[in-house]
Design an enzyme around this catalytic site. Structure first.
Site, short mmCIF file in Angstrom:
data_model
loop_
_atom_site.label_atom_id
_atom_site.label_comp_id
_atom_site.label_asym_id
_atom_site.label_seq_id
_atom_site.Cartn_x
_atom_site.Cartn_y
_atom_site.Cartn_z
N GLU A 130 0.95 -0.98 0.00
CA GLU A 130 -0.36 0.46 0.33
C GLU A 130 1.24 1.00 -0.26
O GLU A 130 2.40 1.64 0.55
CB GLU A 130 -0.79 -0.31 1.17
CG GLU A 130 -2.06 -1.24 1.20
CD GLU A 130 -2.53 -1.36 2.43
OE1 GLU A 130 -3.89 -0.05 2.55
OE2 GLU A 130 -3.22 -2.11 3.35
N HIS A 242 -8.34 8.57 3.59
CA HIS A 242 -7.95 8.09 2.91
C HIS A 242 -8.31 8.87 1.37
O HIS A 242 -9.43 9.43 1.07
CB HIS A 242 -8.96 7.03 2.95
CG HIS A 242 -8.70 5.79 2.51
ND1 HIS A 242 -8.31 5.79 1.12
CD2 HIS A 242 -7.83 4.63 2.64
CE1 HIS A 242 -7.70 4.42 0.58
NE2 HIS A 242 -7.53 4.03 2.07
N ARG A 290 -0.38 8.76 2.16
CA ARG A 290 -1.45 9.20 1.77
C ARG A 290 -1.46 10.41 2.17
O ARG A 290 -3.05 10.41 0.91
CB ARG A 290 -2.83 8.09 3.09
CG ARG A 290 -3.59 8.04 2.66
CD ARG A 290 -3.86 7.07 3.41
NE ARG A 290 -3.86 5.41 3.71
CZ ARG A 290 -4.51 4.43 4.37
NH1 ARG A 290 -4.31 4.94 5.48
NH2 ARG A 290 -4.77 2.87 3.74
N HIS A 349 -10.21 9.36 7.58
CA HIS A 349 -10.50 8.04 7.73
C HIS A 349 -9.57 8.11 9.33
O HIS A 349 -10.09 6.75 9.66
CB HIS A 349 -9.88 7.57 6.59
CG HIS A 349 -9.51 6.21 6.49
ND1 HIS A 349 -10.03 5.30 6.83
CD2 HIS A 349 -8.08 5.29 7.22
CE1 HIS A 349 -9.99 3.88 6.89
NE2 HIS A 349 -8.10 3.98 6.61
N ARG A 384 -0.50 8.57 9.27
CA ARG A 384 -0.10 7.36 9.75
C ARG A 384 -0.33 5.67 7.93
O ARG A 384 -0.20 6.57 7.48
CB ARG A 384 -1.31 6.22 10.47
CG ARG A 384 -1.10 4.90 10.24
CD ARG A 384 -2.88 4.49 10.61
NE ARG A 384 -3.90 4.40 10.41
CZ ARG A 384 -4.16 3.60 9.34
NH1 ARG A 384 -3.54 3.02 8.65
NH2 ARG A 384 -5.75 4.35 8.39
C1 SIN Z 1 -6.73 0.51 3.26
O1 SIN Z 1 -7.66 -0.55 2.36
O2 SIN Z 1 -6.55 1.34 2.52
C2 SIN Z 1 -7.08 0.94 4.56
C3 SIN Z 1 -5.83 0.57 5.60
C4 SIN Z 1 -5.55 1.53 6.65
O3 SIN Z 1 -6.51 2.86 7.04
O4 SIN Z 1 -4.53 1.56 6.92
#
Ligand code: SIN
Length: 522
Positions: A130, A242, A290, A349, A384
């Site tokens: 991610e 998010h 993010r 988020h 985060r």
């Molecule tokens: C996501 O699946 O994009 C969110 C995961 C997270 O908030 O760490």
């Protein structure tokens, strides 16, 4: 003796005693309760709402696995380094290392409790990536239903514990500088649970904003309880948006998350004309941290005047099977991700800050602990890193449970504290969400934050006579510290973007602490 007011609890009503009270039943609360129970504590869990944020977590758990099962060239050092980069200078490096290094053990314990993770081949967990991760290190379950599996396993393990549903923790009872219990509102009316150890595991505060990925109970309860009890909170200006929440017009409340793992598997962000959103913005492109991606989307939307951008997942192999949760949410909204780009916007988020704790969940008040999203351990800093939240909840939740049990053994039963009912300032939720969404969202400035402060000044004192009044009071208290800290931070850092201070100021690489709140945030 000092007390904080119990809202409508007063000195009357029902009474219970426990060694450890845990407020919240997501990953951190259940990990804490199970750990305290294993130590022999009499544990009571208070649960306000049916749904937890844990349940909705999609992407997975970021964890450095032992050599024998790891599928990528990873190390604790690499995971720590990625976490520190995302945290933009405000992580506590020792806290990060402590939590990351304990991840594999905590995940093994979760597997012992019955959790299953997806495998790439028999006996080998599948790893995804991610935003902000330089390695594939995220384990997942049911494709994109990791939180549901974590919740299922922990619920099952905790089935025999004393869980009180529809119980709203209204206030902390403090006696002579130590916690003595919690005043509570239940279907049986007001009451009190007396205990020498209390663990806040109440999750986040996404409902500060009109639209959020959080469940309806995420109203900042634990941070508000801490504020009212004079416990320091910190880094609260860092509200993580998010980048990809499903866009469905002007709908408010909880909106479906479109997991970042889709981008880890090849999906990309484009605008209405199919132009990439992230090209030239960051070397990691669609997998930038993010805050970078959310700000780039905001910038593109504001330049184009469009209400959303699109996540094109059509080239992700077998997208419907690998991402069943996202696929179902899209199809429920009339979008087929196999054939169509998914309309997305940034959505509130995660609260990166919260109640100040060490890596065992200890707060400034004897017997009071906090773990999970409600806490500020120093793990997340100004932003985060994806999938570090389930990790932190598991590790620090478990440790807080052990620490709370040990404290309860030493402290013995608390005195019966009689607290007077108190009033809390309440701004009606539509006004509060309108002001927060308008003035304290992805991008802020001093003028807007001033308008937010003026709006909050109009809050009226009310008795906490129902769950909804309590939640609005909690949101009002949390909005106050988010707004004050955001105004005090006159720079752009992590997920705090100031249009009037677009640069990062090295002199401000320190956490803002609100303690106690009446004396301001600095
Ligand atoms: C996501 O699946 O994009 C969110 C995961 C997270 O908030 O760490």
């Amino acid at each position: 003796m000092t007390t904080t007011g119990p809202g409508c609890g007063g000195s009357g009503g029902w009474r219970l005693r426990a060694d450890v009270v845990v407020i919240g039943t997501g990953v951190a609360g259940l990990a804490a309760a199970l750990a305290a129970h294993r130590r022999g504590s009499r544990v009571i869990l208070l649960s306000k709402a049916a749904e937890t944020a844990t349940f909705y977590a999609q992407g997975g758990i970021a964890v450095v696995l032992p050599d024998s099962v790891r599928g990528a060239d990873d190390s604790v050092d690499a995971h720590v380094a990625d976490t520190l980069v995302a945290g933009a200078g405000l992580c506590d490096a020792e806290a990060v290392r402590s939590i990351v290094a304990d991840g594999a053990r905590a995940v093994a314990e979760l597997v012992g409790a019955g959790a299953h993770f997806d495998e790439s081949s028999p006996g080998r967990w599948a790893l995804t990536r991610e935003g902000g991760h330089t390695r594939r290190r995220i384990i997942h379950s049911g494709g994109d239903a990791t939180g549901a599996e974590v919740q299922r396993a922990l619920d099952h393990a905790a089935a025999s514990l004393d869980i009180r549903r529809n119980h709203v923790a209204l206030d902390l009872l403090i006696d002579d500088g130590a916690v003595a219990g919690v005043s509570v509102l239940s279907e049986d009316g007001p009451g009190t649970v007396y205990a020498p150890s209390v663990i806040l595991a109440t999750g986040g505060a996404g409902h500060l904003y009109r639209a959020t990925t959080n469940p309806e109970g995420s109203t900042g309860d634990g941070v508000a309880l801490a504020i009212w009890a004079g416990v320091p909170v910190s880094d609260v200006e860092f509200v993580q948006f998010h980048p990809t929440m499903l866009y469905t017009g002007s709908a408010s409340g909880r909106r479906p998350l479109i997991t970042e793992a889709l981008r880890g598997e090849g999906a990309s962000l484009v605008d209405r004309h199919g132009e990439p959103v992230m090209s030239g913005v960051h070397p990691m492109g669609d997998l930038a941290p993010r805050d970078v991606v959310a700000a780039a989307i905001e910038a593109r939307m504001s330049a184009s005047g469009d209400a959303c951008v699109y996540l094109d997942a059509r080239r992700v192999a077998d997208v419907a099977r690998r991402f069943p949760t996202v696929t179902a949410a899209c199809r429920a909204a009339g979008i087929d991700p196999v054939r169509q780009p998914i309309p997305v916007v940034p959505g509130a988020h995660y609260s990166c800050g919260g109640v100040v704790t060490d890596v065992h969940g200890r707060t400034a008040i004897d017997g009071l602990y906090a773990a999970g999203e409600v806490a500020r351990t120093g793990m997340h800093g100004a932003n985060r890193l994806a999938s570090n939240s389930l990790l932190e909840g598991l590790v620090v939740g478990g440790r807080a449970g052990v620490a709370a049990a040990e404290h309860a053994e030493l402290a013995g039963p608390p005195r019966v504290v009689v607290a007077e009912p108190s009033l809390r300032p309440v701004l009606a939720r539509p006004s509060l969400q309108h002001a927060m969404s308008g003035y304290a969202s992805v991008v802020r400035d001093d003028a807007g934050l001033g308008r937010l402060a003026a709006e909050l000044e109009t809050a009226q004192p009310r008795m906490l006579s129902s769950r909804s009044v309590f939640e609005d009071a909690a949101l009002t208290a949390v909005a106050g510290v988010v707004g004050a800290a955001a105004r005090a931070r006159t720079e752009t850092r992590g997920c705090h973007h100031r249009s009037d201070h677009p640069d990062t100021d090295p002199a401000q690489a320190v956490s803002i602490v609100c303690a106690p709140v009446a004396s301001g945030c600095r």
